[in-house]
Design a protein around this motif. Structure first.
Motif, mmCIF file in Angstrom:
data_model
loop_
_atom_site.group_PDB
_atom_site.id
_atom_site.type_symbol
_atom_site.label_atom_id
_atom_site.label_comp_id
_atom_site.label_asym_id
_atom_site.label_seq_id
_atom_site.Cartn_x
_atom_site.Cartn_y
_atom_site.Cartn_z
ATOM 1 N N ARG A 1 1.770 -3.819 7.534
ATOM 2 C CA ARG A 1 1.937 -2.680 8.453
ATOM 3 C C ARG A 1 2.166 -1.259 7.686
ATOM 4 O O ARG A 1 1.718 -0.242 7.845
ATOM 5 N N SER A 2 2.898 -1.549 6.452
ATOM 6 C CA SER A 2 3.111 -0.579 5.514
ATOM 7 C C SER A 2 2.257 -0.553 4.525
ATOM 8 O O SER A 2 2.660 0.240 3.360
ATOM 9 N N ASN A 3 1.075 -1.127 4.497
ATOM 10 C CA ASN A 3 0.139 -1.000 3.506
ATOM 11 C C ASN A 3 0.425 -1.428 2.119
ATOM 12 O O ASN A 3 -0.036 -1.006 1.232
ATOM 13 N N LYS B 1 -2.765 -1.786 16.719
ATOM 14 C CA LYS B 1 -2.861 -0.207 16.755
ATOM 15 C C LYS B 1 -3.119 0.238 15.433
ATOM 16 O O LYS B 1 -3.153 1.504 15.185
ATOM 17 N N ASN B 2 -3.463 -0.644 14.283
ATOM 18 C CA ASN B 2 -3.565 -0.425 12.985
ATOM 19 C C ASN B 2 -5.020 0.131 12.897
ATOM 20 O O ASN B 2 -5.793 -1.025 12.782
ATOM 21 N N THR C 1 -8.368 -4.778 5.594
ATOM 22 C CA THR C 1 -8.775 -3.750 5.402
ATOM 23 C C THR C 1 -10.139 -3.263 5.819
ATOM 24 O O THR C 1 -10.985 -3.861 5.558
ATOM 25 N N VAL D 1 3.460 -9.600 7.904
ATOM 26 C CA VAL D 1 2.970 -8.744 8.853
ATOM 27 C C VAL D 1 3.417 -7.366 8.509
ATOM 28 O O VAL D 1 2.825 -6.164 8.817
ATOM 29 N N GLN D 2 4.732 -7.356 8.210
ATOM 30 C CA GLN D 2 5.495 -6.049 8.039
ATOM 31 C C GLN D 2 4.890 -5.458 6.892
ATOM 32 O O GLN D 2 4.573 -4.176 6.625
ATOM 33 N N TYR E 1 1.744 -12.533 16.656
ATOM 34 C CA TYR E 1 1.610 -11.274 15.624
ATOM 35 C C TYR E 1 0.423 -10.390 15.904
ATOM 36 O O TYR E 1 0.474 -9.187 15.100
ATOM 37 N N GLN F 1 1.282 -6.820 17.107
ATOM 38 C CA GLN F 1 1.957 -5.877 16.352
ATOM 39 C C GLN F 1 0.912 -5.143 15.335
ATOM 40 O O GLN F 1 1.327 -4.154 14.896
ATOM 41 N N LEU F 2 -0.370 -5.382 15.119
ATOM 42 C CA LEU F 2 -1.228 -5.088 14.390
ATOM 43 C C LEU F 2 -2.543 -4.074 14.980
ATOM 44 O O LEU F 2 -3.102 -3.819 14.436
#
Length: 614
Positions: free
Chosen positions: A315-317, A335-336, A575, A311-312, A329, A332-333
């Motif tokens: 989040r960091s692409n 808002k992306n 994506t 997941v991290q 999880y 955590q995503l």
């Protein structure tokens, strides 16, 4: 009349010019030849009110510099208007379509062991890679239905014992060698070879395969099996590469790490860390694929030890997608804005299985029913799944073959739960918070695997059961021990766990599957259910087979050897650049790639008189 007016005007202009022109001034521009101009103008006059081109080309002689400038600007503006009009027309009569190219990188939690369809069943990463690299005789489409894959034709005998296949022509392996009937025969015989230790061996145990010619083969069963076709989705492996490897050494073969198949993508490269573990694998488009070639040029996979790390990375692409995401999880995503969450449905249910052999109290049907009515399943879905799930009442889910809603329903009802538990003789007293009989508390232990979703669920169940006077102990078992320490020895009283039933409930509910490696987790036997499941497996009439499964569900839910809780909806974050993903129902997590050849990132415009919505 018009002609006389023109002649008079030209004659007057001639006299004026002659008076003002100095013939001695060599720098003065020569006056126009009005005799010629007069003659041409008169000859060009027509009855039309509009000037002709031959007239217009002399217009500049009568315009001032300012007028000429204005006319040029008007011409430029007119040209721009025509260009914009053309662009607008093309835009309104064209559609965006997929175009070849683009790279997609997905994160997978786990690591590849055997990228080999004959050995991949127990490892999700292996299955994910195998479905992209290999083809079976049949496959699942994006709706979870069986369709032809390597097979071009299929004929099934009237007794459902013989399956005659004609394979597609022109199919080649990734190394350029042609696919043959011999490859399919080799694959089936390898599955049957005990040295291969293939998890598909049981499905092909009583199967004989015969070669008819170079394009046809026949698979013969000792008895009809209604669900046998699902087994034929297993990927075919190349005989010319595996024939030289002893069957006792197949797990050591390099081909398990650098496979050769017939699929829409082919192995390109891999990287390892300093410990020798595979960190990345790259697949490239198979340009010789026998069906429509994929739009994507490359798919790369990165492997992570746990979902938190994956997941991290998302989040960091560092990656553009992640295999099916646990519910905890999701927040955590959310808002992306660069991600799209695809909702996929598996034929999976989560249930509480009562082990009637471990605790004699659970043999009481009224007690099992009372415990079922006491559970607030909607609260479990809301809190442990973030509302990403559906309440279910039986092991066959809506939309799948044999489903019926004519089963016993156990909606949350505290009053009814208390009434049923009172009938068992376990009663509430002032001496204890729990029901008692013969000086003992009514107590059970509820077990599950270490999983945030399941851990939240059992805490809700504990609160529900204790609210009706049932003392509930919880046991949370590590993932690496749940199979060996709990499931295989059936070491639990009540187990909260999930199961995926592809098409046949026999392995999950027939009494012959009570002991491991069977998966009858309720350790429950019922002769009527055994008969129905046996008959449904061999029944060739579709309607009669469905009727057997309906009756099976009615008996099962009436006796409630398990509490069916929910069917989770799985989140697949990808994506927003990726288009063409339209899969909804999947049989296994790897089936999210069923329509991978339709996925695309790049687009182009195509002219269309009848434009559809994009």
């Amino acid at each position: 009349m018009k002609r006389n007016n023109v002649i008079n005007i030209l004659a007057s202009a001639k006299k004026i010019i002659e008076k003002k022109t100095d013939p001695a001034d060599s720098d003065t521009e020569a006056a126009p030849n009005f005799e010629v101009l007069e003659k041409r103008s008169i000859q060009s006059l027509k009855s039309s009110r509009l000037p002709s081109w031959s007239q217009l080309k002399h217009l500049s002689h009568f315009l001032s510099n300012t007028e000429k400038k204005v006319l040029r600007i008007a011409g430029y503006l007119l040209a721009i208007c025509f260009i914009l009009l053309g662009v607008s027309f093309y835009w309104s009569h064209s559609i965006l379509i997929a175009s070849e190219g683009g790279t997609y990188t997905e994160g997978l939690v786990g690591s590849p062991n055997y990228i080999n369809p004959l050995l991949a069943q127990y490892n999700d990463v292996d299955r994910d890679l195998s479905i992209l690299l290999f083809n079976g005789l049949l496959r699942y489409d994006q709706q979870g239905s069986l369709v032809l894959d390597l097979a071009d034709e299929l004929h099934i005998s009237a007794d459902q014992k013989e399956y005659t296949f004609t394979i597609k022509s022109g199919v080649t392996w990734h190394d350029g060698e042609p696919l043959t009937v011999d490859d399919i025969i080799f694959t089936i015989t390898s599955i049957q070879d005990p040295n291969w230790q293939s998890p598909y061996r049981l499905a092909f145990a009583n199967v004989i395969v015969e070669k008819i010619d170079d394009h046809q083969l026949k698979i013969i069963l000792s008895e009809p099996l209604a669900n046998f076709l699902h087994s034929l989705t297993v990927g075919i492996i190349p005989e010319h590469l595996w024939i030289s490897i002893p069957s006792s050494n197949v797990t050591l073969a390099e081909l398990n790490k650098k496979p050769v198949g017939t699929g829409p993508f082919q192995f390109s490269s891999l990287t390892k860390d300093k410990n020798g573990s595979i960190r990345t694998i790259a697949l490239t488009r198979n340009e010789s694929y026998f069906e429509k070639t994929a739009y994507l040029e490359t798919i790369s996979f990165k492997f992570y030890g746990d979902y938190e790390t994956g997941v991290q990375a998302l989040r960091s692409n560092n990656i553009e997608g992640l295999n099916l995401l646990p519910k905890e999880y999701g927040d955590q995503l959310t808002k992306n804005k660069n991600l799209v969450f695809h909702h996929l449905s598996l034929p999976q249910y989560t249930a509480v299985f009562f082990n009637t052999q471990k605790n004699d109290l659970l043999k009481d049907k009224a007690l099992r029913q009372g415990l079922t009515y006491a559970i607030d399943r909607q609260k479990i879905i809301d809190q442990s799944l973030n509302r990403e799930g559906k309440i279910i009442d039986s092991p066959i889910l809506p939309g799948y073959f044999g489903y019926t809603d004519e089963t016993t329903k156990y909606e949350y009802n505290i009053t009814l739960a208390n009434e049923l538990l009172d009938k068992t003789g376990w009663l509430k007293t002032d001496e204890s918070n729990y029901r008692r009989k013969n000086g003992n508390d009514l107590t059970f232990t509820l077990t599950t695997v270490a999983n945030p979703e399941y851990e939240k669920a059992i805490k809700i169940i504990k609160a529900n059961w204790e609210a009706v006077g049932v003392k509930t102990n919880l046991a949370i078992i590590p993932k690496d021990k749940i199979k060996t320490d709990v499931i295989e020895p059936r070491n639990y009283e009540a187990l909260l766990f999930g199961q995926i039933i592809k098409s046949d409930p026999y392995p999950f509910w027939h009494s012959s599957q009570i002991a491991s490696p069977g998966v009858n987790l309720s350790v429950w036997a019922h002769q009527g259910i055994d008969d129905l499941l046996e008959q449904s497996r061999t029944q060739t009439n579709i309607e009669e087979r469905a009727a057997k499964l309906v009756e099976f569900q009615k008996i099962l839910t009436d006796n409630v050897p398990a509490i069916f809780l929910y069917n989770p909806v799985h989140l697949y974050p990808v994506t927003n650049k990726m288009q063409g993903i339209n899969t909804q129902n999947i049989i296994s997590p790897a089936d999210r790639f069923n329509n991978i050849t339709n996925w695309y990132i790049k687009t182009k415009r195509q002219f269309s008189w009848h434009k559809d919505s994009e």
